[in-house]
Write an enzyme that holds these catalytic residues in place. Structure first.
Site, mmCIF file in Angstrom:
data_model
loop_
_atom_site.group_PDB
_atom_site.id
_atom_site.type_symbol
_atom_site.label_atom_id
_atom_site.label_comp_id
_atom_site.label_asym_id
_atom_site.label_seq_id
_atom_site.Cartn_x
_atom_site.Cartn_y
_atom_site.Cartn_z
ATOM 1 C CB CYS A 7 41.261 44.287 49.331
ATOM 2 S SG CYS A 7 40.325 44.027 47.816
ATOM 3 C CB CYS A 10 43.426 46.345 46.859
ATOM 4 S SG CYS A 10 41.944 47.325 47.187
ATOM 5 C CG ASN A 88 28.111 37.623 41.357
ATOM 6 O OD1 ASN A 88 27.109 37.609 40.647
ATOM 7 N ND2 ASN A 88 29.097 36.756 41.220
ATOM 8 N N GLY A 94 25.870 36.342 45.802
ATOM 9 C CA GLY A 94 26.971 35.394 45.660
ATOM 10 C C GLY A 94 28.333 36.043 45.540
ATOM 11 C CB THR A 96 33.316 34.869 46.926
ATOM 12 O OG1 THR A 96 33.894 35.063 45.635
ATOM 13 C CG2 THR A 96 32.171 33.873 46.844
ATOM 14 C CG HIS A 99 38.226 45.264 44.846
ATOM 15 N ND1 HIS A 99 39.357 45.914 45.311
ATOM 16 C CD2 HIS A 99 38.007 45.737 43.600
ATOM 17 C CE1 HIS A 99 39.790 46.750 44.378
ATOM 18 N NE2 HIS A 99 38.988 46.652 43.322
ATOM 19 C CG HIS A 101 34.681 41.253 41.032
ATOM 20 N ND1 HIS A 101 34.527 41.376 42.398
ATOM 21 C CD2 HIS A 101 34.133 40.063 40.700
ATOM 22 C CE1 HIS A 101 33.926 40.296 42.869
ATOM 23 N NE2 HIS A 101 33.661 39.485 41.871
ATOM 24 C CG HIS A 103 32.275 37.584 37.118
ATOM 25 N ND1 HIS A 103 33.003 36.466 37.482
ATOM 26 C CD2 HIS A 103 31.847 38.142 38.285
ATOM 27 C CE1 HIS A 103 33.005 36.351 38.809
ATOM 28 N NE2 HIS A 103 32.301 37.358 39.320
#
Ligand code: DGP
Length: 120
Positions: A7, A10, A88, A94, A96, A99, A101, A103
């Site tokens: 990952c 990570c 997302n 969407g 991609t 992991h 996260h 934005h």
């Protein structure tokens, strides 16, 4: 500590691969998105691996993310002008990078229709 060998987030979150960090504490770190959609485009990432917000993300990690949003807004100078937080999830969302996260986008007037490159 749960991390996934394959990952990328990570690796970035645990400094195995260095990035353009803007914030860090014990639970999360934040770095600039490599394909920015706004003058401020930062990703807040837990240091432990969770696939998405739909995973069993502990409340303390969610609180650390909320705290990071405020600290990043301050350091980027966008507290007053405003910002957008987006996470997302999965194929239709969407996502991609698998992991979790968040934005953080700001520094310009964002479209109210959420079409900041997230809607395909
Ligand atoms: P999402 O669609 O929500 O999974 O967005 C993933 C974001 O992560 C996308 O805007 C590009 C960014 N990204 C992917 N790989 C890297 C990387 O290695 N470094 C940085 N800084 N950003 C990355």
């Amino acid at each position: 500590m749960t991390v996934k060998d394959d990952c990328i987030f990570c690796k970035i979150a645990n400094h195995e691969i260095e990035s353009n960090y803007v914030y860090e504490d014990d639970l999360v770190c934040a770095f600039r998105d490599m394909s920015p959609l706004a003058p401020t485009h930062v990703l807040i990432v837990p240091k432990q691996h969770y696939d998405s917000i739909m995973d069993d993300v502990p409340a303390e990690v969610l609180a650390a993310i909320a705290h990071a949003v405020k600290e990043i807004a301050k350091s980027e100078g966008i507290t007053e002008s405003g910002l957008r937080c987006v996470t997302n999830v999965g194929e239709d969302g969407g996502q991609t990078v698998k992991h979790f996260h968040v934005h953080v986008l700001g520094g310009r007037k964002l479209s109210p229709d959420m079409g900041e490159g997230f809607a395909k």
